[in-house]
Design an enzyme around this catalytic site. Sequence first.
Site, PDB file in Angstrom:
ATOM      1  N   SER A 194       0.872  -1.196   0.009  1.00 23.71           N
ATOM      2  CA  SER A 194      -0.009   0.130  -0.146  1.00 23.71           C
ATOM      3  C   SER A 194       0.802   1.238   0.064  1.00 23.71           C
ATOM      4  O   SER A 194       0.287   2.389  -0.337  1.00 23.71           O
ATOM      5  CB  SER A 194      -0.920   0.184   1.195  1.00 23.71           C
ATOM      6  N   ASP A 234      -3.196   5.488  11.945  1.00 26.63           N
ATOM      7  CA  ASP A 234      -2.148   4.936  11.018  1.00 26.63           C
ATOM      8  C   ASP A 234      -0.947   5.885  11.005  1.00 26.63           C
ATOM      9  O   ASP A 234      -1.070   7.259  10.619  1.00 26.63           O
ATOM     10  CB  ASP A 234      -2.901   5.089   9.710  1.00 26.63           C
ATOM     11  N   HIS A 289       1.327   4.842   6.720  1.00 27.11           N
ATOM     12  CA  HIS A 289       1.061   5.574   5.233  1.00 27.11           C
ATOM     13  C   HIS A 289       1.411   7.155   5.703  1.00 27.11           C
ATOM     14  O   HIS A 289       1.395   7.637   6.630  1.00 27.11           O
ATOM     15  CB  HIS A 289      -0.198   5.245   4.935  1.00 27.11           C
TER      16      HIS A 289
END
Length: 420
Positions: free
Chosen positions: A133, A397, A400
């Site tokens: 990702s 998160d 990312h």
Amino acid sequence: MKFHEIKLPHTIIHCAVPTALLATCLVILAAVILPDDRKPLLPPVATDGGNNLSSSCNIFKGEWVPDPDAPRYTAETCPVIHGHYDCMRYGRPDLGFARWRWRPADGCELPRLNASRFLRAASGKSMAFVGDSLARNQMHSLVCLLARAETPSPWTRTNATAAAGHTYYRFARHRFTVASFWSPFLVRAAEVDPANGPAPAPAKRSGAGLWSLDLDEADDGWAAAARAGEFDYVVVSAGSWFFRPSVFHERGRLVGCNGCQAPNVTDTTLRYPLRKAFRTALRAAAAGGGRRRGRVSRTVVVRTISPSHYENGTWNGDGDCARTRPLAPGKWEMNAVEKEMHAIQAEEFEEAARSTEQGNGVRMMLLDATEAMAQRPDAHPSKYRLWQPDRFNVSRDCLHWCLPGAMDACNDMLLHMLLH
């Protein structure tokens, strides 16, 4: 009669000429060497220990400085920002994470990506991002940056690629394609149901179970397209999925595992599969190259890991990334495993670069963005993102990157390398 040696940026040319002809020689050489926006994408300069400009200017060493011209785009100007990275839309109260630019050390400057110039130079070409990702995160950043010059056609997924998460964007006016291939291990992998063996993809895709990896077989989801020569540029990045419990096979034989806790199976930790997977993937990425009319036909780029920035807890506990400013160089200490992962990626890049020096038309480049990204604990989504508790149990998160933000600098680095 006096003679001169001529030295030009990035190039040293020994040109013995009389003084009277020196000016003429300089004019001719400058016309040949200096970049021209109308020309095709230029071959990147040779790398030297990750330094892609010269011995005195390393774009991968530096610091983050305020950027008064930010943000470079928003969700209104870019049609493809995924909810996981759209920190503005999901309530981040400030834009500080987007208001910094990367400045290399030693007085160098990293130019911002010029979308119009790049699209003109890349006309008729294609670029694939292969990995997890974070590879997709970088691809979305690139599409957003290029969308300032041309809006890409809406992303599409065919029946064959929908389950695998492969995505294509087309800049039709410039005949340039950007693709993202979901392949978190880079090699052939299947999630294993302990009771029934490997699950047929995509029947079981929670990602939380035990995985079975064939370390000597590249994932055909992307490798088939690479071998077919579909892409001029292949950007490879992966890392975080190798922390997952996995068993490893080579030539059809079980050779070890990581965290599988199986009797009589050697626990190799994640170091062994990461090295083997990158070796296999880089060989596959180069396989579709080959000289076309005497020129380099493919560039393979390895982007090194970007560390996570969980503090005051773990990723599946109370860890968060609540800082609001970049850190100074050297102020974030990566853990021992992340350091070793970075070293493995750099070593496998060097080995792949040596193996392609025989004039097979493939050029290898290292995008060593680890240090730059290590300084940005402020640039993650944290809680300001689309959260899907039915699919993911991580509410903060810190892996990312918000878009716009720090990931844009990785693409500034990438396209500066390709255009010079």
